[in-house]
Design an enzyme around this catalytic site. Structure first.
Site, PDB file in Angstrom:
ATOM      1  N   ASP A 482     -17.938 -19.933  31.722  1.00 31.16           N
ATOM      2  CA  ASP A 482     -17.559 -21.182  31.046  1.00 31.16           C
ATOM      3  C   ASP A 482     -16.085 -21.164  30.682  1.00 31.16           C
ATOM      4  O   ASP A 482     -15.424 -22.187  30.704  1.00 31.16           O
ATOM      5  CB  ASP A 482     -18.423 -21.413  29.798  1.00 31.16           C
ATOM      6  CG  ASP A 482     -18.325 -20.275  28.795  1.00 31.16           C
ATOM      7  OD1 ASP A 482     -18.039 -19.143  29.210  1.00 31.16           O
ATOM      8  OD2 ASP A 482     -18.541 -20.520  27.601  1.00 31.16           O
ATOM      9  N   ARG A 486     -12.385 -16.658  25.047  1.00 32.76           N
ATOM     10  CA  ARG A 486     -13.043 -16.271  23.800  1.00 32.76           C
ATOM     11  C   ARG A 486     -14.170 -15.259  24.071  1.00 32.76           C
ATOM     12  O   ARG A 486     -14.423 -14.894  25.222  1.00 32.76           O
ATOM     13  CB  ARG A 486     -13.571 -17.506  23.078  1.00 32.76           C
ATOM     14  CG  ARG A 486     -14.693 -18.212  23.793  1.00 32.76           C
ATOM     15  CD  ARG A 486     -15.103 -19.459  23.005  1.00 32.76           C
ATOM     16  NE  ARG A 486     -16.123 -20.212  23.695  1.00 32.76           N
ATOM     17  CZ  ARG A 486     -16.098 -21.537  23.839  1.00 32.76           C
ATOM     18  NH1 ARG A 486     -15.100 -22.242  23.372  1.00 32.76           N
ATOM     19  NH2 ARG A 486     -17.093 -22.135  24.452  1.00 32.76           N
ATOM     20  N   GLU A 488     -17.051 -15.072  24.946  1.00 32.61           N
ATOM     21  CA  GLU A 488     -18.169 -15.785  25.559  1.00 32.61           C
ATOM     22  C   GLU A 488     -18.196 -15.481  27.056  1.00 32.61           C
ATOM     23  O   GLU A 488     -18.871 -14.566  27.471  1.00 32.61           O
ATOM     24  CB  GLU A 488     -18.058 -17.283  25.259  1.00 32.61           C
ATOM     25  CG  GLU A 488     -19.268 -18.044  25.755  1.00 32.61           C
ATOM     26  CD  GLU A 488     -19.629 -19.248  24.887  1.00 32.61           C
ATOM     27  OE1 GLU A 488     -18.869 -19.599  23.993  1.00 32.61           O
ATOM     28  OE2 GLU A 488     -20.699 -19.821  25.148  1.00 32.61           O
ATOM     29  N   ASP A 495     -22.564 -26.201  33.146  1.00 28.47           N
ATOM     30  CA  ASP A 495     -21.185 -26.396  33.575  1.00 28.47           C
ATOM     31  C   ASP A 495     -21.108 -26.390  35.105  1.00 28.47           C
ATOM     32  O   ASP A 495     -20.355 -27.141  35.719  1.00 28.47           O
ATOM     33  CB  ASP A 495     -20.283 -25.282  33.002  1.00 28.47           C
ATOM     34  CG  ASP A 495     -20.389 -25.157  31.480  1.00 28.47           C
ATOM     35  OD1 ASP A 495     -21.506 -25.308  30.950  1.00 28.47           O
ATOM     36  OD2 ASP A 495     -19.367 -24.894  30.824  1.00 28.47           O
ATOM     37  N   TRP A 552     -29.016 -27.619  32.433  1.00 29.61           N
ATOM     38  CA  TRP A 552     -28.617 -26.203  32.487  1.00 29.61           C
ATOM     39  C   TRP A 552     -29.637 -25.448  33.346  1.00 29.61           C
ATOM     40  O   TRP A 552     -29.303 -24.953  34.415  1.00 29.61           O
ATOM     41  CB  TRP A 552     -28.525 -25.630  31.070  1.00 29.61           C
ATOM     42  CG  TRP A 552     -27.163 -25.831  30.459  1.00 29.61           C
ATOM     43  CD1 TRP A 552     -26.229 -24.863  30.266  1.00 29.61           C
ATOM     44  CD2 TRP A 552     -26.577 -27.057  30.011  1.00 29.61           C
ATOM     45  NE1 TRP A 552     -25.091 -25.416  29.715  1.00 29.61           N
ATOM     46  CE2 TRP A 552     -25.272 -26.752  29.545  1.00 29.61           C
ATOM     47  CE3 TRP A 552     -27.010 -28.385  29.961  1.00 29.61           C
ATOM     48  CZ2 TRP A 552     -24.420 -27.729  29.034  1.00 29.61           C
ATOM     49  CZ3 TRP A 552     -26.158 -29.348  29.453  1.00 29.61           C
ATOM     50  CH2 TRP A 552     -24.881 -29.017  29.001  1.00 29.61           C
ATOM     51  N   GLU A 771     -11.977 -27.782  27.348  1.00 30.26           N
ATOM     52  CA  GLU A 771     -13.414 -27.839  27.095  1.00 30.26           C
ATOM     53  C   GLU A 771     -13.812 -29.196  26.530  1.00 30.26           C
ATOM     54  O   GLU A 771     -14.818 -29.781  26.935  1.00 30.26           O
ATOM     55  CB  GLU A 771     -13.800 -26.743  26.098  1.00 30.26           C
ATOM     56  CG  GLU A 771     -15.262 -26.763  25.690  1.00 30.26           C
ATOM     57  CD  GLU A 771     -15.634 -25.553  24.843  1.00 30.26           C
ATOM     58  OE1 GLU A 771     -14.742 -24.999  24.167  1.00 30.26           O
ATOM     59  OE2 GLU A 771     -16.819 -25.171  24.862  1.00 30.26           O
ATOM     60  N   HIS A 792     -11.921 -24.755  30.681  1.00 29.68           N
ATOM     61  CA  HIS A 792     -13.337 -25.019  30.960  1.00 29.68           C
ATOM     62  C   HIS A 792     -13.409 -25.969  32.155  1.00 29.68           C
ATOM     63  O   HIS A 792     -12.771 -27.010  32.136  1.00 29.68           O
ATOM     64  CB  HIS A 792     -13.936 -25.737  29.752  1.00 29.68           C
ATOM     65  CG  HIS A 792     -14.902 -24.917  28.962  1.00 29.68           C
ATOM     66  ND1 HIS A 792     -14.527 -23.839  28.224  1.00 29.68           N
ATOM     67  CD2 HIS A 792     -16.251 -25.064  28.771  1.00 29.68           C
ATOM     68  CE1 HIS A 792     -15.601 -23.342  27.597  1.00 29.68           C
ATOM     69  NE2 HIS A 792     -16.658 -24.060  27.929  1.00 29.68           N
TER      70      HIS A 792
HETATM   71  C1  BGC Z   1     -20.045 -23.139  26.502  1.00 29.04           C
HETATM   72  C2  BGC Z   1     -20.339 -24.305  27.385  1.00 29.04           C
HETATM   73  C3  BGC Z   1     -21.816 -24.342  27.548  1.00 29.04           C
HETATM   74  C4  BGC Z   1     -22.322 -24.669  26.195  1.00 29.04           C
HETATM   75  C5  BGC Z   1     -23.759 -24.967  26.109  1.00 29.04           C
HETATM   76  C6  BGC Z   1     -20.625 -23.412  25.168  1.00 29.04           C
HETATM   77  O1  BGC Z   1     -20.380 -22.417  24.264  1.00 29.04           O
HETATM   78  O2  BGC Z   1     -18.698 -22.864  26.460  1.00 29.04           O
HETATM   79  O3  BGC Z   1     -19.520 -24.587  28.377  1.00 29.04           O
HETATM   80  O4  BGC Z   1     -22.306 -25.108  28.562  1.00 29.04           O
HETATM   81  O5  BGC Z   1     -21.963 -23.708  25.245  1.00 29.04           O
HETATM   82  O6  BGC Z   1     -23.862 -26.103  25.476  1.00 29.04           O
END
Ligand code: BGC
Length: 920
Positions: A482, A486, A488, A495, A552, A771, A792
């Protein structure tokens, strides 16, 4: 001899791949010819065990003879059985439209990996086991220095060939006689290590020497044991395991026919406290040069004070060959500016938001001999010019170098990466201003070839296209992430649902997605409900579960279908079909009344049309009215995945299934209309997203479509001509505006500089996609620190519209892999020209158009061995010229249709130049 040339020979989508484990690999090539109407009428493939045989035109593994066929992609090898370690040399010859044969192509090769478990004689090695951590869930991470491992061995006689197979739990870098093995980073890359661990294969013949040799390895935590996960509040590491392990097998063939095998085993020695004191993807790397072991990876180093390695017999890994392009440094960039916002604190501006790291030249007069130089990375600056890092959350993104002497030398990290445009560097001697050229940005990415280009009369639009490419590059790191900055960096499925088609125009993603789709299957639980992130880096005991969110989870059906369409990858469908079907059955079982409200994401996880206008926090922008209700959103995607499974079944010849899922999709459609759509075409929620998705998914009865289009236009009007759409509905809205005859509205959204828009971001200096539409807003500053990335790709899905509508390069679903192409450029807005191309699996498709008063000039190239339907905008048929002559005089061009000022023709390969008069 024919003028056509077979080029770009690939095996399983890769050029000369080493160590594959596909026992019936697929071959492809591209016919190089600019001639008109050129097709391949036959091919001849030779596959041989030696180069010499191939030179003599002998294929001892496979000799197809002359095969009458126009197929040049996805040709399944059906020669002799392929065995471990085999090297397969191959070449081809093709026959053209006149039946004349080409020359033989230059040779290509692939080699086989270690196909059976018993081919691996190596053992997993590393430091002693760190028992105990497993028991404590929230233990703050303890970082262990990265061990160095080494093994000396002697070869006697000349070396014919040496192939090295390696893998790790964690990540590895290897050296042979002081030289780096391969150019990969973060190998063996990310999979669910509990399900499969990838290995890589290297040809190291040239790194070996007759006599004493040394192989050295550094082992790091990586995805296996490092910090990792969606980044919710608790510290998280060791998702797959604690103990870093190396597996390696080096097979050396000598000229005299004997073989020597060096493997990871108890013969290795280890230094646990190596110079890399800490390495973590989120946190960064600490390199302590005072701990360097000079020449440790070369012969005659004394390792007597190192320890014997621990051989770990408990590891049970399912080893598979890596099937996609490795992560490499794909670009190096130079900073454009250095500033000093506080005394001694220097900020290098790379001019581009990238994923990777910096290499930096340190020492000399810049630093004290024992200096500690610290590099912190961030995407943005604070108003006072210092580094902004709040949006990195718990990712420290900090590299540290502890120097050992004053010699000038280069440093760079090995086992981390950062998402950044700005680098703060501290630790120089007082009064020193570091020169710009000491620092270089190294961009890392899975090395997928770029396949697209775009250029137009609008510089900001060109910048947008570049930003889309950059955002993709920064987020293909073994899996589609994503974001790169960060804590993550997860493979968020939604996405990819939004962006996948754009990504496949931009780059060749066939191998990359084949790998990730396997990860998707690995992550699928028995009930079929794909998680929302893949690999699923969440443990059973964690309070948050991320599974089943509409759009998703549905990526597990939608992506494989699109990959099939782009590359005609039927094998992928064969492998994935049961899995895809399971998801649809799961949704159906949970929602027997066909309205998808159950099992739609656990706890926080029903995301809907994520980050739509309702999440925007900017004065004057409407607070409400942007969101499609989640039940309608979920049901729309339920319809879509059912329809796709029906199409998959159709391709695979499962007729009953195909009918069943088609019927199911029809019932969902009826239900959708019954529950969410009123007679006047208003859809529950009445937001732009509602109409965008319903139209784009073909959920509405034909008679309601024009009404829905009108409601879409009204919904745009309500936002004063601006968009309010989220991740999943923005592209559908653009496509539907164009398809419904409102191309000008689509162009006005695309080219708008008003907030929220793509150009607005660029006007704020964006070099990658944000994002959120309001990740930054000048009068307000940054959005929430919890979730504000500037890198993003989801909103970059508009790239698909740029390729389809501006360049007019379109797939034909009935001829996957661009065997038949639809060319339909639709100029609009203030654009006066545009050009670009897409390198399809069949070759290069390019378009170029220019408006000159009322004249429309269009040049196109259609690759050999394909055909195309072209759409030319014109007032009158008679106005269309091809190469200056009335089009009807051309024998190469067949008229199909003329309607609504669009003339359609069928053409075969070659270059064409059309002119027409644009309708007023
Ligand atoms: C991510 C997104 C992801 C989302 C889910 C976020 O933290 O960065 O791109 O799809 O969470 O809603």
């Amino acid at each position: 001899m024919s003028k056509i040339k077979p080029t770009y020979l690939r095996c399983e989508y890769l050029i000369n791949p080493l160590g594959i484990d596909v026992i019936k690999p697929r071959l492809s090539w591209v016919i190089d010819s600019e001639e008109r109407n050129q097709i391949q009428t036959a091919y001849h493939i030779l596959v041989a065990t030696t180069e010499e045989l191939l030179k003599k035109d002998e294929g001892d593994l496979w000799d197809t003879g002359k095969v009458i066929s126009d197929q040049c992609i996805q040709i399944i090898y059906t020669g002799q059985e392929l065995k471990s370690q085999m090297i397969c040399y191959w070449k081809i010859k093709v026959w053209d439209k006149d039946g004349t044969s080409s020359d033989w192509s230059p040779p290509a090769l692939w080699s086989m990996g270690l196909l059976q478990l018993h081919d691996w004689n190596a053992q997993w090695i590393g430091a002693p086991r760190k028992i105990g951590q497993w028991l404590k869930r929230n233990l703050p991470k303890k970082y262990y220095p990265l061990p160095l491992l080494r093994r000396t061995f002697t070869t006697k006689g000349n070396i014919k060939r040496a192939i090295l197979y390696a893998s790790a739990l964690g990540e590895y870098i290897l050296y042979l006689n002081g030289k780096r093995v391969g150019d990969h980073y973060l190998s063996p890359e990310w999979t669910d290590y509990k399900k499969r661990v990838q290995y890589q294969t290297y040809d190291v013949t040239n790194l070996l020497q007759n006599g004493e040799n040394v192989i050295g390895a550094i082992l790091s935590d990586g995805w296996y044991a490092g910090n990792m996960g969606p980044g919710f509040p608790y510290p998280k590491h060791c998702v797959y395991g604690i103990d870093r392990r190396l597996l390696l097998q080096l097979i050396i063939q000598l000229q005299d026919g004997t073989t020597l095998e060096i493997k990871s085993d108890q013969e290795w020695r280890i230094l646990e406290d190596g110079p890399i004191e800490k390495a973590d993807h989120y946190m960064g790397e600490i390199y302590n040069a005072t701990k360097e072991q000079e020449n440790w990876d070369k012969p005659s180093f004394d390792d007597s004070n190192w320890n014997p390695v621990t051989v770990d017999d408990k590891v049970e890994a399912n080893l598979v060959a890596q099937i996609n392009e490795p992560i490499r440094i794909v670009k190096e960039i130079q900073p454009i500016e250095v500033t000093e916002p506080k005394p001694g604190v220097f900020i290098f501006n790379m001019g581009q938001n990238i994923a990777g790291w910096c290499k930096i030249r340190l020492g000399g007069s810049l630093c004290n001999p024992d200096a500690t130089i610290i590099l912190r990375h961030g995407e943005m600056l604070q108003p006072d010019g210092t580094l902004y890092t709040k949006n990195l959350r718990k990712a420290k993104a900090t590299d540290k170098y502890i120097l050992n002497g004053s010699d000038e030398r280069e440093f760079h990290p090995h086992f981390t990466y950062h998402g950044f445009q700005y680098v703060e560097v501290t630790g120089f001697k007082e009064g020193i201003i570091p020169p710009l050229n000491i620092l270089t940005g190294c961009v890392i990415a899975s090395d997928c070839p770029v396949t697209g280009s775009f250029n137009s009369s609008d510089p900001t639009l060109n910048k947008l296209w570049e930003n889309i490419i950059w955002t993709q590059r920064d987020n293909i790191i073994s899996v589609p992430t994503d974001c790169p900055q960060r804590n993550e960096r997860m493979g968020w499925m939604g996405d990819v649902t939004a962006f996948n088609q754009t990504s496949m125009y931009n780059m060749d993603m066939a191998a990359f997605y084949n790998k990730w789709i396997r990860d998707i299957r690995d992550a699928q639980p028995k009930n079929g409900r794909y998680p929302d992130i893949v690999p699923y880096a969440i443990k059973k005991w964690e309070p948050i579960k991320l599974k089943g969110a509409p759009a998703w989870t549905d990526c597990g059906v939608m992506l494989p279908w699109n990959v099939y369409l782009n590359y005609n990858d039927k094998r992928l469908l064969e492998q994935h079909y049961i899995s895809a079907k399971k998801l649809v059955d799961f949704i159906h079982k949970k929602n027997p009344n066909l309205i998808r409200t159950k099992a739609v994401g656990i706890s926080i996880g029903n995301f809907g049309d994520w980050l739509n206008g309702n999440t925007i926090k900017v004065e004057g922008y409407p607070k409400d009215g942007a969101s499609i209700p989640k039940d309608a959103f979920g049901t729309a995607f339920f319809f879509m995945v059912s329809k796709i499974v029906s199409k998959m079944a159709n391709v695979l010849g499962f007729d009953d299934d195909s009918r069943y899922y088609l019927d199911l999709s029809q019932q969902i459609k009826n239900k959708f209309n019954e529950v969410f759509v009123s007679e006047d075409g208003i859809i529950k929620g009445d937001a732009q997203a509602c109409y965008a998705l319903a139209l784009n998914f073909d959920l509405l009865p034909i008679k309601l479509r024009p009404l829905a289009v009108q409601h879409l236009l009204n919904a745009i009007e309500k936002y004063d001509g601006r968009l309010s759409t989220g991740f999943l509905s923005t592209l559908p809205m653009m496509l539907e505006l164009t398809d419904s005859g409102h191309n000008e509205v689509a162009y006005s959204l695309l080219l708008s500089r008003r907030f929220p828009s793509w150009f607005f971001e660029i006007d704020q200096g964006a070099t990658t996609l944000w994002e959120r539409w309001d990740s930054y807003y000048p009068e307000r500053g940054f959005q929430s620190t919890f979730m504000t990335s500037f890198n993003h790709f989801a909103f970059g899905a508009v790239g698909e519209w740029i390729y389809k509508v501006i360049l007019g390069i379109n797939l034909d679903e009935s001829a996957p892999g661009y065997k038949h192409i639809i060319i339909k450029p639709q100029p609009g807005g203030t654009l006066t020209w545009a050009n670009g191309h897409y390198n399809s699996i069949h070759g290069k498709i390019s378009t170029e158009w220019k408006i000159d008063g009322k004249n429309f000039n269009l040049q196109i190239t259609i690759p050999a061995n394909t055909s195309a339907t072209i759409h030319i905008p014109t007032e009158k048929l008679e106005d269309i010229l091809e190469n200056g002559n009335p089009i009807q005089e051309s024998e190469d061009i067949k008229f199909i249709d003329f309607q609504d000022n669009i003339a359609q023709y069928k053409i075969m390969s070659g270059k064409y130049q059309f002119t027409s008069k644009l309708p007023s």
